[in-house]
Enzyme design. Structure first.
Site, short mmCIF file in Angstrom:
data_model
loop_
_atom_site.label_atom_id
_atom_site.label_comp_id
_atom_site.label_asym_id
_atom_site.label_seq_id
_atom_site.Cartn_x
_atom_site.Cartn_y
_atom_site.Cartn_z
N ASP A 327 63.73 -9.66 4.94
CA ASP A 327 65.15 -9.47 5.22
C ASP A 327 65.94 -9.99 4.02
O ASP A 327 65.39 -10.61 3.11
CB ASP A 327 65.53 -10.20 6.51
CG ASP A 327 66.60 -9.45 7.30
OD1 ASP A 327 67.46 -8.79 6.66
OD2 ASP A 327 66.57 -9.50 8.54
N TRP A 328 67.21 -9.75 4.05
CA TRP A 328 68.02 -9.92 2.84
C TRP A 328 68.27 -11.40 2.48
O TRP A 328 68.58 -12.23 3.32
CB TRP A 328 69.35 -9.21 3.04
CG TRP A 328 69.45 -7.87 2.36
CD1 TRP A 328 70.51 -7.40 1.63
CD2 TRP A 328 68.48 -6.81 2.33
NE1 TRP A 328 70.24 -6.13 1.15
CE2 TRP A 328 69.00 -5.76 1.57
CE3 TRP A 328 67.21 -6.67 2.87
CZ2 TRP A 328 68.32 -4.57 1.34
CZ3 TRP A 328 66.51 -5.48 2.65
CH2 TRP A 328 67.06 -4.46 1.89
#
Length: 609
Positions: A327-328
Site C-alpha cells: 500500500d502507499w
C-alpha cells in the site's frame, strides 16, 4: 514518435524496442511470456530493475499532455520519473474525459519508448465507477459509467451482476489504456465503524469469496491477455478488524485486532482470489496485535513489513507467486502543501527509510506503492544489504504481468474508439439499473412505497429536477403529501492529517438535533428516509416516526427515485448488519461478523416492494 513495427526476412513482425535492428527474444511475439521475461531480465541494468519495483502517482495534463512539473499529488515531473528513474508503473488520479485519458496514455507510452529497452508503462487506478471521491481510496465515475459502490454490488446478491459490472469496467479501462486495477477490495467489514467499507462487499466471507471470483473473471478474463485488466486484490490478510474502527492510514488507527480469534475467516476471499489467479496482492497498513498463527507469535509490524505474513503465510502456506505491491507510502512521509501524513511504517517508525525498504523486501514484497526513491533500493543492493538475485525475483514477477497483458506488443489505444465506448448509453443504463436495484427497503409502513405519481412532495438533498418528473415539488412539509429526505451515514469530521478529511470515521449516531427536526417533518406528512450507507448507521431513533426507510450504497437521485416509484424496484439485501446502538458496536468484536447484540436489521435483510 512511436516505434514502428518491423518485419524480419522470415516474416516475423516485431517492435524494435531497444533500437538495435534485431528481433531479440523479448520482442518476439511467438515466444512465451516466461521466455520473453527471462531474456529481458538478463539485459536490464540495476537501475532499470529498481525502476520496475516502484508504482507511484503521476498526473494527467488538461488535454492529455504530460505534466512536466511536480503536481498536487505527484512528487516529480513525468519525464524525470520515466527517463531518469526508469519507473513504468503509474497510478492515475483525476480523469476528466475519455479522450484526455486515452491521449495521455499514448503520450506516456511514446515517452517510455525512449528508455533503453522500451519497457511500456502500466497504468493503474483505484476504483472509479461509483460515487466516493477520496484521493486515498477511490474516485467518482466522471466519464465512466456509474455503478453502486462495492457494498451496493454485494447488496444485489447476484454473481452475474458483479461479473457484468466488472466486464463493463474492464472494457472502459482498456479503452483508455488503464491495464491494472488496484481492486477488488475484499476486506470483510466486520468492524461497523471502519471507514473503508464502501468499496468492500460486506462481511459474509463465503459470499464475498464468490463475489471475488466473479469480479476477477470480469476484469482479468479467463487468462491475462491484451483485453484484460490485471487486478490487485487487497488488503491481505484482511483490513476489516481495525481496533475501534479507526483506519490504518493514520497513526491512531494502526492496530489490527482479533479478539474473536477469527483470523482465518478473513482469509476466505483471498484464498479464492489466489485460486482465480489474481495478478497481484496488496497487504494492508494494519499492525496485528496479540496474533498467533500455528503456535507462532506474529511480529507487531505493519503487514507490508511482515515476513511471517507475506512470505510465510501468503507465499509459502497459500502458494501465491504473483506480484505483491505494498500500500502507499510505507517508506517516506508524504508532504502535501501544509499537511503531512507520516509514513505508514507502523511498528518500525524508528527505522530509517532505507531500513524500512530493506524490511519490506525481506518480507517478500515486490513493489513499493506511492514511492519513487529508487536511489535507496540501488544503494541497498550496491552495499550488499539486498542481493541482486532477490531483486530479480520481484522483477520477474512484474515483467510477466506486462508481457501477459500484451503491452510490449501494443500499449497504444484508439482515442476515437475510447471516446465512443467509455460511458456509452448502454453501459450507463446498466449502471443506473444496478444503482436502483441495489437499494434496500428496510421499512415500508402501510405500503407507503411505491410512491404514487402526481403527488406533492417536499424534499431535502434530492434534485428538484428529477423529483419534478413524477411529483409536484413543494417548499414545506405542510404543503406536501409526502416528504423525501436523503442522508449520509453519520461520521465525525476530522482534518488534521493529509487525506483525513475524506475518511468517514468515528460514531455512527445521527446528531440529536437532526433526529428531532426529522420527527417534526414526520408530524406533518409521511416521511421517507433514504440513507446512503458507506458505513452502517444507527437508525434506531428514526424508526418510530419514519414511514419508509431505504438504504442505498451510492445511487444518483434519479436512480433513488426510480426505486421509490417502483420503476426499477429495490431488491437489495443488506451486506452488513445495522446495529441497534453505539453501545452494541463498542461491545462487539472487531473480527467477528454480525456480532452486535440484537441488530435492528440483520445481515441479508431486505423487504420486497
Amino acid at each position: 514518435m512511436r516505434i514502428p513495427e518491423s518485419t524480419t526476412e522470415t516474416g516475423d513482425v516485431y517492435r524494435d524496442l531497444n533500437g538495435n535492428g534485431v528481433l531479440d527474444p523479448y520482442e518476439n511475439r511467438s515466444l512465451s511470456a516466461e521466455e520473453r521475461t527471462e531474456d529481458l531480465l538478463a539485459r536490464l541494468s540495476l537501475a532499470e530493475k529498481a525502476g520496475l519495483m516502484f508504482q507511484t502517482v503521476i498526473e494527467v495534463g488538461p488535454d492529455g499532455d504530460l505534466v512536466q512539473t511536480a503536481g498536487r499529488i505527484s512528487k516529480s515531473p513525468t519525464g524525470e520519473v520515466v527517463l531518469g528513474k526508469h519507473l513504468n508503473h503509474f497510478n492515475v488520479h483525476q480523469i476528466e474525459t475519455a479522450r484526455q485519458a486515452a491521449t495521455w496514455n499514448n503520450n506516456l507510452q511514446e515517452l517510455a519508448e525512449q528508455t533503453p529497452h522500451g519497457i511500456p508503462v502500466t497504468i493503474s487506478t483505484d476504483p472509479r465507477h461509483a460515487f466516493v471521491e477520496n484521493a486515498g481510496v477511490a474516485f467518482s465515475a466522471g466519464p465512466f459509467s456509474q455503478w453502486p459502490e462495492g457494498l451496493g454490488l454485494a447488496a444485489l446478491d447476484d454473481l452475474d451482476s458483479v461479473r457484468r459490472f466488472a466486464d463493463v469496467a474492464r472494457q472502459e479501462y482498456v479503452a483508455v489504456g488503464i491495464r491494472a486495477a488496484l481492486h477488488p477490495q475484499v476486506d470483510l467489514a466486520t468492524e461497523p465503524r471502519w471507514g473503508r467499507q464502501a468499496q468492500t462487499m460486506g462481511h459474509d466471507a463465503d459470499r464475498v469469496a464468490e463475489f471475488t471470483a466473479a469480479y476477477l473473471d470480469g476484469f482479468q478474463t479467463a487468462n491475462l491477455g491484451p483485453s484484460s485488466v490485471a487486478c490487485t486484490t487487497k488488503h491481505f490478510p484482511g483490513g476489516g478488524p481495525q481496533k475501534d474502527g479507526e483506519d490504518a492510514h493514520f497513526p491512531y488507527g494502526r492496530e489490527q485486532v482479533y479478539p474473536g480469534g477469527r483470523f482465518d475467516y478473513h482469509l476466505k476471499p483471498f484464498r479464492e482470489a489466489i485460486a482465480r489467479g489474481t495478478a497481484a496482492m496488496m497487504p494492508y497498513y494494519g499492525m496485528p496485535i496479540d496474533l498467533e498463527l500455528n503456535g507462532e507469535r506474529i511480529e507487531e509490524v505493519g503487514f507490508g513489513f511482515n515476513r511471517q505474513i507475506v512470505t510465510g503465510l501468503l507465499r509459502e502456506e497459500l502458494g501465491y507467486d504473483g506480484v505483491v505491491v505494498t500500500d502507499w507510502e510505507l517508506v517516506n512521509d508524504n508532504h502535501v502543501g501544509s499537511q503531512v501524513l507520516p509514513a505508514r511504517a507502523w511498528g518500525v517508525e524508528s527505522l530509517t527509510p532505507s531500513q524500512r525498504m530493506a524490511k519490506i523486501v525481506d518480507a517478500g514484497c515486490d513493489q513499493f506503492g506511492g514511492e519513487e526513491c529508487v536511489d535507496l533500493l540501488i544503494d541497498l543492493v550496491e552495499r550488499g544489504v539486498i542481493e541482486e538475485s532477490r531483486i530479480d525475483e520481484s522483477v520477474r514477477r512484474i515483467l510477466l504481468v506486462k508481457f501477459r497483458l500484451g503491452l510490449f506488443d501494443n500499449p497504444y489505444v484508439d482515442v476515437e474508439a475510447a471516446e465512443r465506448l467509455v460511458g456509452n448509453a448502454e453501459f450507463r443504463r446498466q449502471g443506473f439499473e444496478a444503482q436502483a436495484n441495489s437499494t434496500t427497503l428496510l421499512v415500508n409502513k402501510n405500503d407507503c412505497l411505491p410512491l404514487a405519481s402526481s403527488i406533492s412532495a417536499y424534499s431535502e438533498n434530492l434534485s428538484t429536477e428529477h423529483l419534478s418528473e413524477w411529483a409536484k415539488p413543494v417548499e414545506s412539509p405542510q404543503e406536501a403529501d409526502v416528504a423525501i429526505v436523503r442522508l449520509m451515514a453519520p461520521f465525525e469530521p476530522r482534518d488534521d492529517l493529509f487525506l483525513e478529511a475524506w475518511f468517514h470515521q468515528g460514531s455512527l449516531d445521527f446528531p440529536p438535533g437532526l433526529v428531532h427536526r426529522l420527527s417534526r417533518i414526520a408530524d406533518r406528512c409521511p416521511l421517507i428516509l433514504v440513507v446512503t450507507l458507506d458505513r452502517p448507521a444507527i437508525l434506531t431513533p428514526l424508526l418510530p416516526f419514519t414511514s419508509a426507510l431505504v438504504a442505498d450504497y451510492g445511487s444518483s437521485d434519479a436512480a433513488v427515485l426510480a426505486a421509490l416509484t417502483g420503476k426499477f424496484p429495490p431488491r437489495g439485501r443488506l451486506p452488513i448488519e445495522i446495529p441497534r446502538s453505539m453501545d452494541a458496536v463498542r461491545a462487539s468484536r472487531a473480527d467477528v461478523p454480525s456480532d452486535t447484540e440484537d441488530p435492528v436489521f440483520p445481515l441479508h435483510f431486505g423487504l420486497a416492494l
